[in-house]
Structures are given as C-alpha cells and as structure tokens.
Motif scaffolding. Structure first.
Motif, PDB file in Angstrom:
ATOM      1  N   ALA A 296       0.823  -1.212   0.000  1.00 24.40           N
ATOM      2  CA  ALA A 296       0.000   0.000   0.000  1.00 24.40           C
ATOM      3  C   ALA A 296       0.853   1.257   0.000  1.00 24.40           C
ATOM      4  CB  ALA A 296      -0.933  -0.011   1.212  1.00 24.40           C
ATOM      5  N   ASN A 297       2.066   1.162   0.558  1.00 27.75           N
ATOM      6  CA  ASN A 297       2.952   2.330   0.612  1.00 27.75           C
ATOM      7  C   ASN A 297       3.706   2.568  -0.685  1.00 27.75           C
ATOM      8  OD1 ASN A 297       2.303   2.899   3.319  1.00 27.75           O
ATOM      9  ND2 ASN A 297       3.837   1.439   4.065  1.00 27.75           N
ATOM     10  N   GLN A 298       3.664   1.611  -1.605  1.00 24.19           N
ATOM     11  CA  GLN A 298       4.386   1.793  -2.854  1.00 24.19           C
ATOM     12  C   GLN A 298       3.505   1.556  -4.073  1.00 24.19           C
ATOM     13  OE1 GLN A 298       7.474  -1.456  -2.400  1.00 24.19           O
ATOM     14  NE2 GLN A 298       6.570  -2.154  -4.326  1.00 24.19           N
ATOM     15  N   LEU A 299       2.204   1.837  -3.924  1.00 25.50           N
ATOM     16  CA  LEU A 299       1.305   1.715  -5.077  1.00 25.50           C
ATOM     17  C   LEU A 299       1.735   2.671  -6.169  1.00 25.50           C
ATOM     18  CD1 LEU A 299      -2.186   1.465  -3.321  1.00 25.50           C
ATOM     19  CD2 LEU A 299      -0.969  -0.359  -4.536  1.00 25.50           C
ATOM     20  N   PRO A 300       1.694   2.242  -7.410  1.00 26.48           N
ATOM     21  CA  PRO A 300       2.078   3.145  -8.514  1.00 26.48           C
ATOM     22  C   PRO A 300       1.099   4.315  -8.627  1.00 26.48           C
ATOM     23  CG  PRO A 300       1.120   1.116  -9.361  1.00 26.48           C
ATOM     24  CD  PRO A 300       1.304   0.909  -7.884  1.00 26.48           C
ATOM     25  N   ASP A 301       1.606   5.418  -9.172  1.00 31.24           N
ATOM     26  CA  ASP A 301       0.765   6.615  -9.328  1.00 31.24           C
ATOM     27  C   ASP A 301      -0.199   6.487 -10.488  1.00 31.24           C
ATOM     28  OD1 ASP A 301       2.072   7.825  -7.185  1.00 31.24           O
ATOM     29  OD2 ASP A 301       3.653   8.630  -8.479  1.00 31.24           O
ATOM     30  N   SER A 302       0.141   5.653 -11.443  1.00 32.30           N
ATOM     31  CA  SER A 302      -0.741   5.496 -12.607  1.00 32.30           C
ATOM     32  C   SER A 302      -0.835   4.018 -12.957  1.00 32.30           C
ATOM     33  CB  SER A 302      -0.206   6.290 -13.803  1.00 32.30           C
ATOM     34  OG  SER A 302       1.097   5.855 -14.160  1.00 32.30           O
ATOM     35  N   ASP A 303      -1.912   3.674 -13.689  1.00 34.34           N
ATOM     36  CA  ASP A 303      -2.176   2.279 -14.029  1.00 34.34           C
ATOM     37  C   ASP A 303      -1.650   1.964 -15.417  1.00 34.34           C
ATOM     38  OD1 ASP A 303      -3.241  -0.295 -13.915  1.00 34.34           O
ATOM     39  OD2 ASP A 303      -5.085   0.361 -14.898  1.00 34.34           O
ATOM     40  N   ASP A 304      -1.107   0.746 -15.564  1.00 29.27           N
ATOM     41  CA  ASP A 304      -0.700   0.259 -16.873  1.00 29.27           C
ATOM     42  C   ASP A 304      -1.942  -0.279 -17.579  1.00 29.27           C
ATOM     43  OD1 ASP A 304       0.328  -0.926 -19.108  1.00 29.27           O
ATOM     44  OD2 ASP A 304       1.805  -2.161 -18.052  1.00 29.27           O
TER      45      ASP A 304
END
Length: 398
Positions: A296-304
């Motif tokens: 949860a602390n390193q979720l990407p900022d955008s989705d592939d």
C-alpha cells in the motif's frame, strides 16, 4: 638466529629472547598452452598447429624481522611479558619499508594470595598489542598495465606510500580451575585494524583505473568462553569434555573511498557491500513485497492499461501461496510474478536492501576424548547458530 636468556635472582624469574629472521623468496613461472598437435603423443610446443597462450612472471619477496621478548615472573604470581618487533618487507611501499610493532601482557594469579574454597586456580590477565598484515597481492605497490595482443593499456597506478594494515588489539581474560575437575576460560577482545587494503577506483583524469590504498578501518568485538571437564581420570581410563562458545561482531568504521561491492553477483544482483558504518558481511540486493501494508505504501501513481486490474488500488493485490504479493487473478498463470520492493516509491526496484547477514549469532563446539589404555577415541560436534549462507551455485544458475 635466536639468543635466549634465562636468569633467576631472588623472587624474580626472567626470560629473554632476541631473534633475527631473514626471508628471501623468488617465484618464477612460465606457462604455454596450445591445442591441435601435428602428431599424436608429441608433447613439444613446436608441434602445436593452433595459437599458443603464453604467460610468465618473476617475483621476489624479501623480509627482515628483528624482535625481542622479555618475560618477568615475581613469586610465581605476578607475570609480565613485553615484545618489540621491527619488520621490513619488500611488499611494503618504497617509502614505508620498515614498521615497528609491540605487545605487553600482564597476569595475576589471585589464588596465590587468596585461598578460595573449591577453586584451585584463578588468574586474571590482560594484553595489548599491535601487528601488521602484509599486502596479500604482490603487485599492490607497483604500477601495472594490461597487455593484450601487443596493445598496452593502464590498469593500476603505483603507490610508494602503501603501508601494511595495522591491527591494535586489547584483550582481557579470566582463567580458573575449580572442584578439581573443571576448568573455565573467558576472553573479551577488541581489535581495530587500520589502513585496510582497498582497490580504489580513480577518476578518469588520473589515466589509470585503480590504485591500491590504505583506506579502511575495521573493528571487531569478540567474546570467547571455554569449559573443560575431566569426567574420568583413572590410570587406564581418561575421559574429558570441552565446550567452546564464541561470538564475533565486525563493523567498518572508516572507508576513505567510495562504497564498493565484492564477490560474485556484482552485476546488479546480490552483493557484499563495503561502506562506512556497515556491518562486515552484509549482503544487499533486491527483495520482494510480502505484505499488503508494504504494498500500500508503494502503489504506482498510474495504471498500466495492459493489466486486467487497477494497479493503483490495493484491492488489486493478493498474497500467493509462496507468500509474495502478486496481482489479483494472476496466480497459477504465466503472468504471476512477485512485486519488487520500492522503498522510496520512485518506480524503480531498490537494489540496496539488506537481504542477508553472514554473521552468526554465535558458534559452539563440543569436543570429547576417551582413552582406554592404548586406545583413544575423539569426537567433535560444531554448531553455528544463525548467519546466512551465500548460495553461489544458485546464483550462477540464474
């Protein structure tokens, strides 16, 4: 060449030694390798049709050592020992050919003055000394070049000020024999080794890629204990047991060079790291997320857009049967893959995470000897608790 002196006057017993040691070692080697003989069973180099590989070296090492030892014993209870050593070696840099070292030790046999019930011997002792380690590679002090098919290129620049690394050790110990059956020894030692040999990478304007320098300081704290037991001590039967325990902690105090790695796997995989303030024997590399809280602390900022789920949503992740966080719905498919740890959340998997420590929590051993008349049996069991093992075989398979 050694001269010894033993003399006793009054309550003093003195022993002395003066020695001179001269070493001269020359190693010459030539090797020629070739394949494809013009005639079978002819071990002559001119019978080789193909290319020949030739290597040779001629090395000479000279060392001169002068040292003196003086031991003084007063009434068999106060003991003092002194040592001074003056070493010269051709392996040292041209400006540092000679070095001096010393040691002094003192012991007090307490039970010679104080009778303690059940204790036959109780001795306290302390030592402080220095020692040097010669460069472990012959050419460290010299300028070296690469020679490849007639082309010469610079490798390491010379260092006329290369000194032997210097170890300073302080040791305190207690020895006791008690109950006419047991012996016990406990030792604490602190060692600080300065001027460690480090192959320092040089900036491009230097013209050479590296130089061997005295650029590191390493400290070690060591605890050791030994317990001996005479289980049987008869004329035809003797049986004893020794239990030893030790713990070693080492740390890099100073590194007057950029941090560097060593050992196999230095190509962006698991490596031994050497940096100031680091524990000696640490392996750093990539690691994998095993917790949804960490994820949860390193979720990407955008989705592939190529993934079937929203990568920015923690509900899109699960922990698989091996304990790794993966994308939901990929378990058991060709798309199942662990997610690398990204502590600073910059989108790049961290490669400097501590993933292993070679240092054991402690080491123990149990040794026993049983003697019956002329027959002797010996057994040893060694135990290492904790500490990671570097699996080079597995690394090479990757």
């Amino acid at each position: 060449v050694t001269a010894n002196l033993n003399h006793k006057f009054g309550d003093f017993t003195t022993k002395g030694k003066i020695s001179y040691l001269y070493e001269n070692t020359r190693i010459r080697s030539m090797q020629v390798t070739g394949f494809g003989l013009a005639a079978a069973n002819i071990s002559a180099l001119d019978a080789v049709n193909g290319d020949k590989q030739i290597s040779s070296y001629d090395r000479t090492e000279v060392a001169k050592n002068i040292f003196g030892i003086a031991d003084v014993d007063y009434k068999d209870k106060y003991i003092l020992s002194l040592l001074y050593r003056y070493d010269g070696s051709s392996l040292f840099g041209e400006n540092e050919r000679w070095q001096s070292y010393y040691r002094f030790s003192a012991a007090y046999r307490l039970t010679e003055d104080l009778k303690i019930p059940g204790i036959q011997e109780l001795k306290l002792r302390a030592s402080y000394g220095t020692a040097g380690q010669r460069p472990h590679i012959w050419e460290m002090q010299y300028e070296t070049w690469f020679l490849d098919n007639g082309t010469i290129s610079p490798n390491t620049i010379g260092n006329k000020d290369l000194r032997p690394s210097l170890s300073k050790e302080t040791e305190f110990a207690l020895n006791t024999d008690f109950l006419n059956r047991f012996s016990f020894e406990f030792i604490y030692s602190y060692t600080k080794t300065e001027d460690q040999f480090v192959r320092v990478k040089l900036p491009a304007p230097a013209g050479f890629g590296f130089q061997w320098q005295n650029a590191g300081t390493l400290e070690a704290n060591v605890l050791e204990a030994t317990l001996g037991v005479n289980i049987l001590d008869k004329k035809d039967f003797k049986w004893n047991l020794f239990v030893t325990w030790d713990r070693v902690r080492q740390k890099i105090l100073e590194l007057n060079a950029p941090p560097f790695t060593h050992g196999p796997g230095s190509n962006n995989t698991d490596v031994f790291w050497f940096r100031e303030g680091e524990t000696f024997g640490i392996v750093e590399g990539k690691t994998w997320v095993r917790s949804l809280d960490v994820m949860a602390n390193q979720l990407p900022d955008s989705d592939d857009p190529g993934t079937p789920v929203d990568e920015t949503d923690i509900n899109s992740y699960v922990i698989n049967s091996d304990g790794y966080v993966i994308l939901r719905g990929t378990e058991g498919t060709i798309n199942e893959s662990p997610i690398g740890y990204d502590g600073d959340n910059d989108g790049i998997i961290d490669t400097d995470v501590q993933i292993a420590d070679m240092n054991s929590d402690f080491n123990m051993s149990f040794a026993t000897t049983f003697r019956w008349k002329i027959i002797s049996l010996y057994a040893l069991v060694a135990w290492k608790q904790g500490g990671d093992i570097y699996n080079i075989t597995k690394l090479c398979m990757y």
